[in-house]
Design an enzyme around this catalytic site. Structure first.
Site, PDB file in Angstrom:
ATOM      1  N   LEU A  84       0.829  -1.208   0.000  1.00  0.00           N
ATOM      2  CA  LEU A  84       0.000   0.000   0.000  1.00  0.00           C
ATOM      3  C   LEU A  84       0.857   1.248   0.000  1.00  0.00           C
ATOM      4  O   LEU A  84       1.925   1.278   0.606  1.00  0.00           O
ATOM      5  CB  LEU A  84      -0.870   0.023   1.262  1.00  0.00           C
ATOM      6  CG  LEU A  84      -1.973  -1.019   1.378  1.00  0.00           C
ATOM      7  CD1 LEU A  84      -2.532  -1.032   2.781  1.00  0.00           C
ATOM      8  CD2 LEU A  84      -3.080  -0.710   0.381  1.00  0.00           C
ATOM      9  N   LYS A 119      -4.935  -0.913  10.534  1.00  0.00           N
ATOM     10  CA  LYS A 119      -3.918  -1.725   9.868  1.00  0.00           C
ATOM     11  C   LYS A 119      -3.108  -2.479  10.920  1.00  0.00           C
ATOM     12  O   LYS A 119      -2.289  -1.885  11.617  1.00  0.00           O
ATOM     13  CB  LYS A 119      -3.010  -0.803   9.041  1.00  0.00           C
ATOM     14  CG  LYS A 119      -1.977  -1.520   8.227  1.00  0.00           C
ATOM     15  CD  LYS A 119      -1.314  -0.543   7.271  1.00  0.00           C
ATOM     16  CE  LYS A 119      -0.255  -1.192   6.408  1.00  0.00           C
ATOM     17  NZ  LYS A 119       0.934  -1.572   7.142  1.00  0.00           N
ATOM     18  N   GLU A 177      -4.383 -10.945   7.963  1.00  0.00           N
ATOM     19  CA  GLU A 177      -3.157 -10.754   8.735  1.00  0.00           C
ATOM     20  C   GLU A 177      -3.037 -11.770   9.857  1.00  0.00           C
ATOM     21  O   GLU A 177      -3.994 -11.997  10.595  1.00  0.00           O
ATOM     22  CB  GLU A 177      -3.213  -9.332   9.321  1.00  0.00           C
ATOM     23  CG  GLU A 177      -1.890  -8.720   9.615  1.00  0.00           C
ATOM     24  CD  GLU A 177      -1.201  -8.179   8.358  1.00  0.00           C
ATOM     25  OE1 GLU A 177      -1.744  -8.328   7.245  1.00  0.00           O
ATOM     26  OE2 GLU A 177      -0.099  -7.620   8.522  1.00  0.00           O
ATOM     27  N   LYS A 309      -0.768   6.354   8.059  1.00  0.00           N
ATOM     28  CA  LYS A 309       0.083   5.881   9.158  1.00  0.00           C
ATOM     29  C   LYS A 309      -0.057   6.738  10.420  1.00  0.00           C
ATOM     30  O   LYS A 309      -0.225   7.952  10.330  1.00  0.00           O
ATOM     31  CB  LYS A 309       1.553   5.897   8.706  1.00  0.00           C
ATOM     32  CG  LYS A 309       1.880   4.854   7.648  1.00  0.00           C
ATOM     33  CD  LYS A 309       1.858   3.485   8.266  1.00  0.00           C
ATOM     34  CE  LYS A 309       2.408   2.399   7.387  1.00  0.00           C
ATOM     35  NZ  LYS A 309       3.813   2.224   7.392  1.00  0.00           N
TER      36      LYS A 309
HETATM   37  S1  IVH Z   1      -5.320  -4.740   1.972  1.00  0.00           S
HETATM   38  C1  IVH Z   1      -4.311  -4.549  -1.797  1.00  0.00           C
HETATM   39  N1  IVH Z   1      -6.190  -4.391   4.399  1.00  0.00           N
HETATM   40  O1  IVH Z   1      -0.735  -3.932   5.042  1.00  0.00           O
HETATM   41  C2  IVH Z   1      -3.886  -3.886  -0.573  1.00  0.00           C
HETATM   42  N2  IVH Z   1      -3.862  -4.752   4.126  1.00  0.00           N
HETATM   43  O2  IVH Z   1       1.040  -2.355   3.232  1.00  0.00           O
HETATM   44  C3  IVH Z   1      -3.097  -4.666   0.430  1.00  0.00           C
HETATM   45  N3  IVH Z   1      -2.591  -4.823   6.215  1.00  0.00           N
HETATM   46  O3  IVH Z   1       0.657  -6.529   3.152  1.00  0.00           O
HETATM   47  C4  IVH Z   1      -3.855  -5.481   1.364  1.00  0.00           C
HETATM   48  N4  IVH Z   1      -4.313  -4.494   7.553  1.00  0.00           N
HETATM   49  O4  IVH Z   1      -0.005  -7.016   5.566  1.00  0.00           O
HETATM   50  C5  IVH Z   1      -5.108  -4.614   3.639  1.00  0.00           C
HETATM   51  N5  IVH Z   1      -7.152  -4.095   6.480  1.00  0.00           N
HETATM   52  C6  IVH Z   1      -6.066  -4.317   5.730  1.00  0.00           C
HETATM   53  C7  IVH Z   1      -4.790  -4.478   6.289  1.00  0.00           C
HETATM   54  C8  IVH Z   1      -3.693  -4.693   5.439  1.00  0.00           C
HETATM   55  C9  IVH Z   1      -3.015  -4.706   7.485  1.00  0.00           C
HETATM   56  C10 IVH Z   1      -1.191  -5.026   5.794  1.00  0.00           C
HETATM   57  C11 IVH Z   1      -0.957  -6.230   4.922  1.00  0.00           C
HETATM   58  C12 IVH Z   1      -0.353  -5.705   3.646  1.00  0.00           C
HETATM   59  C13 IVH Z   1       0.165  -4.379   4.091  1.00  0.00           C
HETATM   60  C14 IVH Z   1       0.220  -3.411   2.936  1.00  0.00           C
END
Ligand code: IVH
Length: 676
Positions: A84, A119, A177, A309
């Protein structure tokens, strides 16, 4: 005396084991082989058996029997696992929303709904279900290829193994996660720096019985490949996940408007300390799946989501020294060596000072008391100096005018785009002749995303360099293995292994090779773009002869900065020599143009005027997704001129003259079997 000696020996063994564990789990960079690791543990056990007075809570006999493995099967993700983009402020969010509105060609009052999801800072995993059965679980890996950790994921209670609901898709990758709750982390504290590392280490156990001992949790939040999913937006999807038996984050919310996003962000941040899991921000996803699809992805992150963040952790420390590090591009980076200080569970002893200007601007000196900040996985940096605590003998830091590694003069380049002198000072050497640059270049060359040579880690590159075994990339493929076998720490077997892994990597794809060269501003994504454009290594190499650098500007994603950098690279004769040598030694695979046979194959397009409900950027990505190309001016190379409202007359006239087909938006969409 005897007893004391034994105790010292025992303590040293334990210390070494802790160090090995740390390198393995936290840095993913094992210092020793599995065999040596086991041997060390055996030594500890046998001492404990023989001398019953030995006792430590850090003994491997007291802690969970960790045996991490590097040998999980690699499996391709059917749909890549993306990362992201980050936002840190309201302004970043406004920009994000503006970009989306523009891309979708909507009016500024268009209301966008976001799924706002805390997150969790853990390890992402992808779970494949077929006909309701959990058949496979993969780690993220590099996003394209994950590790098959099915057995270990199977031990997690939160993960349903069988789902009977009628509306559960017949084929779907559920993603989420894996993490450890802070309360459960308590008894793993000695082994890992933070809950995230503990989750990652536990998930990668060789023996799933060991994973089972750790109370890992799972929260689901997205999907990869799917067949049979009947929901149209993220919030409905999250509800479905709950109905199917997955845990979802209780703080998920559906929100519209940046003001409301900020309000929610502040509320969640207040609750943060009381939560039993670590969160490092909030993910905002456009709720509507149709809009998500239209927005698509940039590089390796979706356009339709962003991670907002939380501000980081800070601590006060003192600067003991300022060291100058030299990177592979010759940049001189000052690093403050600080009195070790714990920031958010991690012991920090280095902080980047970025560049010369930063030291000057903040007036940072050796001996100063400073506030250090550490945000997520970003390198810690210094935010401010406490001038009240400054002593008289803390003198101004003088930045070296000569490269500390090779002694050549350092320069600040003039940036043609910003029309300013760079803040970064660089060594003026051409690279391979400055020890530090050369070593860094070689480390990059063999790194995971480049040649990925097992057994040729950073330490070994350094030692081979100092022994004059390697200086240029090609030397890696011409190593004198007899010499290596006689070096301390090497033996027949380890040399055989190294030889094997080097030979194995002689087959390389063009994109990896271009990336490995370490051309400034050419990271993984740009290397891929270039390899798709050049197709073959010889086309790429011939750029130095054809001099057609400006044509690279036609590649979507490549700008002037990149083109200048590629041009610079080819203007240095040693780089050409490296290319020629590598060509002889390697088997460079041509770039596969994945969907070369799309509907717009071999067709080029240019848009003039405003289109209806679709932005230029979206048209461009539509064309490229379907194997077409876009060009920036009317020339013989153009096949179609797409016209919208108020087109540039000149372009139409030129196109008519060159007998280029002129089409409108509907005609264009028809070519893709779409309607507007
Ligand atoms: S969506 C397609 N949703 O953040 C977008 N990611 O920086 C990526 N993460 O690798 C996944 N909470 O480990 C998404 N509610 C959430 C999330 C999440 C934590 C982490 C995940 C991903 C990272 C991306």
């Amino acid at each position: 005396m005897e007893k004391k000696k034994i105790q010292i020996k025992y303590k040293n063994y334990l210390k070494l084991l802790q160090k090995y564990n740390k390198y393995y789990f936290e840095k993913n960079e094992p210092l020793v082989s599995d065999k040596d690791f086991d041997q060390l543990k055996e030594n500890i056990f046998s001492l404990e058996k023989k001398y019953t007075f030995l006792n430590s809570k850090n003994s491997p006999s007291k802690t969970v029997g960790f045996k991490p493995s590097k040998n999980f099967k690699k499996v391709n993700h059917k749909v890549p696992m993306l990362s992201l983009a980050n936002a840190f402020s309201e302004e970043d969010l406004l920009n994000f929303e503006k970009k989306i509105t523009n891309f979708l060609s909507k009016k500024t009052d268009f209301k966008i709904f976001y799924s706002a999801e805390p997150k969790i800072d853990g390890i992402s995993a992808s779970l494949t279900y077929k006909n309701g059965n959990l058949v496979r679980g993969l780690s993220r890996g590099d996003g394209k290829e994950g590790e098959d950790i099915t057995k270990n994921l199977y031990t997690i209670e939160d993960i349903p193994k069988k789902i009977l609901s009628k509306d559960f898709p017949e084929d779907i990758d559920i993603r989420g996660e894996v993490f450890i709750q802070n309360s459960d982390f308590e008894y793993l504290k000695d082994k890992f720096a933070n809950p995230r590392n503990a989750a990652s280490g536990s998930l990668r156990q060789k023996n799933s019985e060991d994973t089972k001992k750790i109370p890992l949790k799972f929260i689901a939040y997205t999907f990869g490949f799917e067949n049979g999913l009947k929901v149209e937006n993220q919030s409905d999807y999250l509800n479905k996940l709950k109905q199917w038996g997955f845990k979802i984050n209780p703080l998920n919310k559906l929100i519209s408007g940046v003001k409301n996003l900020i309000e929610n962000y502040n509320e969640v941040e207040k609750k943060r300390a009381d939560l039993d899991f670590d969160i490092d921000g909030i993910v905002y996803k456009i709720n509507n799946f149709t809009l998500q699809k239209r927005l698509g992805n940039v590089a390796n992150a979706p356009r339709w989501a962003i991670a907002h963040k939380f501000s980081s952790n800070k601590a006060v420390s003192q600067i003991k020294d300022i060291e100058i590090q030299i990177g592979r591009t010759g940049a001189l980076t000052p690093v403050a060596k600080i009195k070790p200080v714990n920031i958010g569970g991690v012991l920090v002893s280095n902080a980047t000072l970025h560049n010369e200007d930063e030291i000057e601007r903040k007036d940072i000196r050796i001996g100063d008391t400073v506030t250090v900040e550490r945000a997520g996985d970003v390198i810690p940096h210094i935010i401010s100096v406490d001038f009240k605590k400054r002593k008289k003998d803390n003198l101004k830091f003088i930045f070296p005018e000569k490269c500390p590694s090779c002694g050549l003069k350092t320069i600040k380049e003039y940036n043609l785009i910003t029309k300013k002198k760079d803040a970064v000072r660089r060594c003026s050497s051409e690279g391979y002749f400055c020890e530090k640059i050369s070593v860094e270049k070689l480390k990059h060359f063999v790194s995971k995303e480049a040649f990925n040579i097992d057994g040729l880690g950073k330490k070994i590159v350094e030692s081979f360099w100092s022994l004059k075994l390697i200086q240029f990339p090609q030397d890696i493929f011409k190593l004198d293995y007899n010499k290596i076998e006689n070096l301390e720490g090497w033996g027949k077997l380890s040399v055989e292994n190294l030889k094997y892994s080097i030979n194995e990597k002689k087959n390389i794809s063009l994109d990896r090779l271009i990336y490995a060269l370490g051309i400034r501003h050419i990271g993984l994504e740009n290397a891929k773009l270039l390899s798709k454009y050049f197709i073959s290594f010889s086309n790429f190499k011939n750029l130095s002869k054809t001099n057609k650098y400006n044509e690279l500007l036609n590649i979507d994603g490549i700008g002037e900065t990149q083109v200048n950098s590629v041009k610079n690279f080819f203007s240095v004769s040693i780089n050409l020599k490296v290319l020629n040598e590598l060509e002889k030694l390697l088997n460079i695979k041509k770039s596969k143009n994945e969907d070369k046979n799309g509907l717009l194959k071999d067709k080029s397009f240019l848009v003039t005027g405003k289109l209806n409900n679709i932005s230029r950027a979206e048209v461009k990505s539509l064309i490229e997704e379907n194997s077409g190309t876009t060009v920036s001016s009317v020339s013989k190379k153009l096949n179609y001129l797409i016209t919208g409202e108020k087109p540039t007359k000149r372009k139409i006239e030129d196109a008519k003259m060159l007998k280029i087909k002129i089409i409108n938006q509907d005609e264009f969409l028809k070519m893709l079997n779409k309607t507007s």
